[in-house]
Design an enzyme around this catalytic site. Sequence first.
Site, PDB file in Angstrom:
ATOM      1  N   GLU A 301       0.905  -1.162  -0.013  1.00  0.00           N
ATOM      2  CA  GLU A 301      -0.060  -0.182   0.067  1.00  0.00           C
ATOM      3  C   GLU A 301       0.754   1.385  -0.039  1.00  0.00           C
ATOM      4  O   GLU A 301       0.235   2.400  -0.332  1.00  0.00           O
ATOM      5  CB  GLU A 301      -0.958   0.007   1.212  1.00  0.00           C
ATOM      6  CG  GLU A 301      -2.444   0.519   0.950  1.00  0.00           C
ATOM      7  CD  GLU A 301      -3.348   0.366   2.052  1.00  0.00           C
ATOM      8  OE1 GLU A 301      -4.130  -0.741   1.780  1.00  0.00           O
ATOM      9  OE2 GLU A 301      -3.246   0.765   3.152  1.00  0.00           O
ATOM     10  N   HIS A 330       7.553 -26.813   0.696  1.00  0.00           N
ATOM     11  CA  HIS A 330       6.917 -27.836  -0.094  1.00  0.00           C
ATOM     12  C   HIS A 330       5.616 -27.228  -0.777  1.00  0.00           C
ATOM     13  O   HIS A 330       4.713 -27.844  -1.252  1.00  0.00           O
ATOM     14  CB  HIS A 330       6.373 -28.776   0.930  1.00  0.00           C
ATOM     15  CG  HIS A 330       7.325 -29.205   1.613  1.00  0.00           C
ATOM     16  ND1 HIS A 330       8.160 -30.554   1.207  1.00  0.00           N
ATOM     17  CD2 HIS A 330       8.098 -28.943   2.886  1.00  0.00           C
ATOM     18  CE1 HIS A 330       9.051 -30.671   2.108  1.00  0.00           C
ATOM     19  NE2 HIS A 330       9.134 -29.724   3.048  1.00  0.00           N
ATOM     20  N   LYS A 444     -13.373   2.341  -1.930  1.00  0.00           N
ATOM     21  CA  LYS A 444     -14.244   2.705  -0.855  1.00  0.00           C
ATOM     22  C   LYS A 444     -15.273   3.393  -1.341  1.00  0.00           C
ATOM     23  O   LYS A 444     -16.484   3.264  -1.111  1.00  0.00           O
ATOM     24  CB  LYS A 444     -13.596   3.278   0.216  1.00  0.00           C
ATOM     25  CG  LYS A 444     -12.575   2.449   1.131  1.00  0.00           C
ATOM     26  CD  LYS A 444     -12.094   3.499   2.253  1.00  0.00           C
ATOM     27  CE  LYS A 444     -11.067   2.722   3.080  1.00  0.00           C
ATOM     28  NZ  LYS A 444     -10.499   3.534   4.094  1.00  0.00           N
TER      29      LYS A 444
HETATM   30  O1  PA5 Z   1      -2.969   1.651   5.892  1.00  0.00           O
HETATM   31  C1  PA5 Z   1      -3.941   2.276   5.539  1.00  0.00           C
HETATM   32  O2  PA5 Z   1      -4.043   3.633   5.696  1.00  0.00           O
HETATM   33  C2  PA5 Z   1      -5.376   1.354   5.473  1.00  0.00           C
HETATM   34  O3  PA5 Z   1      -4.971   0.161   5.222  1.00  0.00           O
HETATM   35  C3  PA5 Z   1      -6.094   1.549   6.672  1.00  0.00           C
HETATM   36  O4  PA5 Z   1      -5.927   1.168   7.654  1.00  0.00           O
HETATM   37  C4  PA5 Z   1      -7.504   0.902   6.219  1.00  0.00           C
HETATM   38  O5  PA5 Z   1      -8.087   1.278   4.814  1.00  0.00           O
HETATM   39  C5  PA5 Z   1      -8.484   1.021   7.402  1.00  0.00           C
HETATM   40  O6  PA5 Z   1      -8.842   2.495   7.256  1.00  0.00           O
HETATM   41  P1  PA5 Z   1      -9.409   3.118   8.745  1.00  0.00           P
HETATM   42  O7  PA5 Z   1      -8.617   2.873   9.876  1.00  0.00           O
HETATM   43  O8  PA5 Z   1      -9.607   4.464   8.385  1.00  0.00           O
HETATM   44  O9  PA5 Z   1     -10.630   2.524   9.050  1.00  0.00           O
END
Ligand code: PA5
Length: 461
Positions: A301, A330, A444
């Site tokens: 990410e 394996h 989202k």
């Molecule tokens: O790393 C990130 O920013 C994302 O993976 C968020 O943690 C995830 O989308 C959840 O978002 P939020 O904490 O706003 O619910």
Amino acid sequence: MRTNISIDISLSHANTIGNQHGFTDDEIKELNTKISQYHKVLLQERAEKKYGFFELYKDRATREKIRKVSSEFLNRGVENLVILGIGGSALGITALNTALNAPYYNLLSKEERKGYPRLFVMDNIDPVTFKRMMKLCPPEKTLYNAISKSGETAETMCQLLIVLKELEDTIGKEKIKEHLVITTSPRGENAPKSLLHPVADKYEITQFEIPLNVGGRFSVFSPVGLFPSAMLGFDNDTLADGCAEMDILCSKESFEENPAYQFAGIHYVLDKNKGKKISVMMPYSDRLKDIADWYCQLWAESLGKKDDIYGNEIFNGQTPVKALGATDQHSQIQLYREGPNDKIINLISVENHNETLPVPEILTEISELEYIHGQSMNELLYAEFQGTKDALTLSQRPVIQIKMKEISEFTVAQLLYMLEVATAMAGKLYAVNAFNQPGVEEGKKIARKLMLEMKQKKNLE
Ligand code: PA5
């Protein structure tokens, strides 16, 4: 200084696996110049408090509040702790729990758990799993921790509404504050509106804050990870000590001395110059398997970005993959050794597993088992690790070895902190913003729009 983690990049050097796949001294020279330059930028941005994750371990006041609140809940005899959250709100505590708690923790008796609650991390919206959790965790014996930095993530909101209704119906509105804790962004003019704030107000719920300059995947050492950690009896001060020790190393400008810069730098050079588009994280310990999962989110990410910081389309990113030794020998190793040479394989070894399991000397009449008789499971795991490492090197596959002396709060914090700093440096090297996630936001928005359309359609029917 107690440095219980070290990194060995020598198996990715051209002297070991050849110029075509390994990094050369000239490439490191060039990399060093870039790293020195970006080190200064990171220092400056850190001083400006642009990225809060660097400093979380210094926040004693928050740890103290966490200690107090968790003691109150623990004294009430909470039997289940249920995390409502997804992505960065869930992966950190899952990683800590798997690393620091006994295997099959939830199956242990309350005495064996030393009175600490079972843990259920609800990081998905599969109705079958969620319903099963609700059955296993009666509300009166359960503490829910709803975690969302944005305070609007659809999955978490959906889970929360279901839980709130259940709590209202069973224990009543007045007592919800005894069963729910909220972790979200702070209130304030400059803060984004979290939908969890009005929920906290309505039911007078205890709230922990995620600093605005700390992103979800960098939040494990904020209340996101630390409140559940305290509820499970982990030592948050030792986690902080591990971060502090690693911060000393990760603040060094020199590539040779900074494990995070070595990790980031070798990944960058081998990706850019040698086509290593995949980063495998393969610990040789079941207890570290969810750290590999956490790493996958962090690397994917943060670095998987369409645009660089100058606005050019670059479609950047190495694909992180999790694997587990010896299990995946394996399953995956055949591909890693003989398939496309497009991977860096990060092997994590653990020197002391804290348990030894001798192999009994029975069936000695079967001479083919001689190599194992009188040895231990630990020795077999070690031999398998060495075998895989050497076999990968023979096939000219770049390996980075992360060596851990043992698995403890201290070393786990060191490892996580090191990987976070490595990700920040990798972002600089690739010239991408490692701290946003525009690709996630879009999905989202689309899902929410679709939900509204589906609702309108239903109303018309
Ligand atoms: O790393 C990130 O920013 C994302 O993976 C968020 O943690 C995830 O989308 C959840 O978002 P939020 O904490 O706003 O619910």
